[in-house]
Write an enzyme that holds these catalytic residues in place. Sequence first.
Site, PDB file in Angstrom:
ATOM      1  N   TYR A  32       0.823  -1.336   0.098  1.00 55.78           N
ATOM      2  CA  TYR A  32      -0.096  -0.080   0.032  1.00 55.78           C
ATOM      3  C   TYR A  32       0.752   1.179  -0.164  1.00 55.78           C
ATOM      4  CZ  TYR A  32      -4.625   1.680  -0.035  1.00 55.78           C
ATOM      5  OH  TYR A  32      -5.893   2.462  -0.291  1.00 55.78           O
ATOM      6  N   GLY A  36       6.425   7.717   1.599  1.00 53.48           N
ATOM      7  CA  GLY A  36       7.594   7.168   2.430  1.00 53.48           C
ATOM      8  C   GLY A  36       8.107   5.775   1.637  1.00 53.48           C
ATOM      9  N   HIS A  37       7.411   4.752   1.259  1.00 53.90           N
ATOM     10  CA  HIS A  37       7.942   3.792   0.525  1.00 53.90           C
ATOM     11  C   HIS A  37       8.807   4.106  -0.590  1.00 53.90           C
ATOM     12  CE1 HIS A  37       4.143   1.957   2.386  1.00 53.90           C
ATOM     13  NE2 HIS A  37       5.125   1.172   2.873  1.00 53.90           N
ATOM     14  N   GLN A  61       3.603 -10.291  13.014  1.00 50.71           N
ATOM     15  CA  GLN A  61       3.936  -9.203  13.711  1.00 50.71           C
ATOM     16  C   GLN A  61       2.688  -8.486  14.280  1.00 50.71           C
ATOM     17  OE1 GLN A  61       6.391  -7.612  10.270  1.00 50.71           O
ATOM     18  NE2 GLN A  61       5.541  -5.598  10.818  1.00 50.71           N
ATOM     19  N   GLY A 151      12.580   2.917   6.998  1.00 46.95           N
ATOM     20  CA  GLY A 151      12.132   4.441   7.598  1.00 46.95           C
ATOM     21  C   GLY A 151      12.463   4.653   8.742  1.00 46.95           C
ATOM     22  N   ASP A 154       9.748   4.332  11.532  1.00 50.11           N
ATOM     23  CA  ASP A 154       9.487   3.201  12.474  1.00 50.11           C
ATOM     24  C   ASP A 154      10.929   3.197  13.195  1.00 50.11           C
ATOM     25  OD1 ASP A 154       7.026   2.014  11.765  1.00 50.11           O
ATOM     26  OD2 ASP A 154       7.814   2.294   9.905  1.00 50.11           O
ATOM     27  N   VAL A 180       8.796  10.710   6.047  1.00 49.65           N
ATOM     28  CA  VAL A 180       8.467  11.528   4.888  1.00 49.65           C
ATOM     29  C   VAL A 180       6.935  12.010   5.533  1.00 49.65           C
ATOM     30  CG1 VAL A 180       7.273  11.673   2.350  1.00 49.65           C
ATOM     31  CG2 VAL A 180       9.715  10.452   2.753  1.00 49.65           C
ATOM     32  N   LEU A 188       3.552   9.973   6.721  1.00 49.07           N
ATOM     33  CA  LEU A 188       2.877   9.049   5.861  1.00 49.07           C
ATOM     34  C   LEU A 188       2.768   7.770   6.350  1.00 49.07           C
ATOM     35  CD1 LEU A 188       4.132  10.386   2.163  1.00 49.07           C
ATOM     36  CD2 LEU A 188       1.794  10.807   3.439  1.00 49.07           C
ATOM     37  N   SER A 189       1.674   7.030   6.384  1.00 49.39           N
ATOM     38  CA  SER A 189       1.622   5.549   6.814  1.00 49.39           C
ATOM     39  C   SER A 189       0.402   4.948   6.004  1.00 49.39           C
ATOM     40  CB  SER A 189       1.021   5.814   8.183  1.00 49.39           C
ATOM     41  OG  SER A 189       0.666   4.355   8.557  1.00 49.39           O
TER      42      SER A 189
HETATM   43  P1  AMP Z   1       5.362  -0.571   6.021  1.00 46.56           P
HETATM   44  O1  AMP Z   1       5.121  -1.004   4.662  1.00 46.56           O
HETATM   45  O2  AMP Z   1       4.426   0.269   6.902  1.00 46.56           O
HETATM   46  O3  AMP Z   1       5.988  -1.752   6.832  1.00 46.56           O
HETATM   47  O4  AMP Z   1       6.727   0.106   5.704  1.00 46.56           O
HETATM   48  C1  AMP Z   1       7.863  -0.253   4.955  1.00 46.56           C
HETATM   49  C2  AMP Z   1       8.993   0.535   5.137  1.00 46.56           C
HETATM   50  O5  AMP Z   1       8.727   1.863   4.777  1.00 46.56           O
HETATM   51  C3  AMP Z   1       9.645   0.687   6.531  1.00 46.56           C
HETATM   52  O6  AMP Z   1      11.100   0.701   6.850  1.00 46.56           O
HETATM   53  C4  AMP Z   1       9.080   1.997   7.002  1.00 46.56           C
HETATM   54  O7  AMP Z   1       9.844   2.292   8.159  1.00 46.56           O
HETATM   55  C5  AMP Z   1       9.322   2.781   6.010  1.00 46.56           C
HETATM   56  N1  AMP Z   1       8.168   3.790   6.227  1.00 46.56           N
HETATM   57  C6  AMP Z   1       6.877   3.750   6.244  1.00 46.56           C
HETATM   58  N2  AMP Z   1       6.502   5.103   6.395  1.00 46.56           N
HETATM   59  C7  AMP Z   1       7.368   5.904   6.119  1.00 46.56           C
HETATM   60  C8  AMP Z   1       7.379   7.496   6.000  1.00 46.56           C
HETATM   61  N3  AMP Z   1       6.411   8.075   6.247  1.00 46.56           N
HETATM   62  N4  AMP Z   1       8.765   8.080   5.638  1.00 46.56           N
HETATM   63  C9  AMP Z   1       9.586   7.012   5.464  1.00 46.56           C
HETATM   64  N5  AMP Z   1       9.567   5.943   5.555  1.00 46.56           N
HETATM   65  C10 AMP Z   1       8.579   5.224   5.989  1.00 46.56           C
END
Ligand code: AMP
Length: 289
Positions: A32, A36-37, A61, A151, A154, A180, A188-189
């Site tokens: 998704y 950030g990704h 997790q 990122g 986290d 980001v 962003l999340s």
């Molecule tokens: P996730 O898909 O949420 O598990 O995130 C995958 C990677 O993207 C992880 O290393 C997160 O820390 C990084 N990530 C998620 N959100 C952000 C963001 N807003 N800015 C930078 N990296 C991010």
Amino acid sequence: MKIVRERAELREALAPARREGGRIGLVPTMGYFHEGHLSLMRRAREDCDVVVVSLFVNPTQFGPGEDLDAYPRDEDRDAELAAAEGIDLLWMPDAEQMYPEGFATSVELAGDLTGALEGDPDHRGPSHFRGVTTVVAKLFNSVQPDVAYFGRKDAQQALVIERMTRDLDFPVEIAVLPTVREDDGLALSSRNAYLTAEQREQATAISRALAAAEEAARGGETSAESLVEAARNELRRAGIEPEYVEARAAEDLSPVAELNGRPVLVAVAARVGRARLIDNVLITPNREA
Ligand code: AMP
């Protein structure tokens, strides 16, 4: 971009690069995609000869009652976005492949790194990080990257992975990239997708709270409790009752009472509507102090 689902296919696709000594980058994700990704993918694309993005919503997790089933998914859109960033391989294993019948091994770190903040039994608990470290160890073994990108959003997860990599001698460089944010500060999340317009507005208080803590530190405040209180006040004004707001040593997440010239991580977790959001700020000592 090649989409692969099987580990054997992944290894085969990476074989030429490995033979030629190409630099392999890995960006582990749960999909998704947002900016950030994409920022991690862009950096990997700049640094590496071959870039692998893994997309796996890792069930181990998530705790019971967490949002595993609701977690937003859109493989087609994700594939388009990754392809547009010039990713070479998008690896999307299924749970059966990651955890086949009889799977019984886990990787577990001890101490504050996994026991504090998210790992506190009152919050997500230690099983969360056991899930993270186990799956990331598996991703590292499957891809055997030279460098893996995470990122700062986290921050605790990044610290845990750095420590695991060191402790278990994974020959992988860990790159941790800045958070980001939206223009209004919201980190962003993927979970922001759960927010209504009103909740989305309310959620901006989280980054304001962290900015308030940072501001207090810049103004000369050295008590960790005062920084936390500055953040709590901002959340309270927005009607947010956080799960936690804590200031901890940025290096190992040990408790801190005073800044004392050491970098401190102020971290927040708060539920806004259906979304459990986390964010953090790294406070480095004032130069003039
Ligand atoms: P996730 O898909 O949420 O598990 O995130 C995958 C990677 O993207 C992880 O290393 C997160 O820390 C990084 N990530 C998620 N959100 C952000 C963001 N807003 N800015 C930078 N990296 C991010």
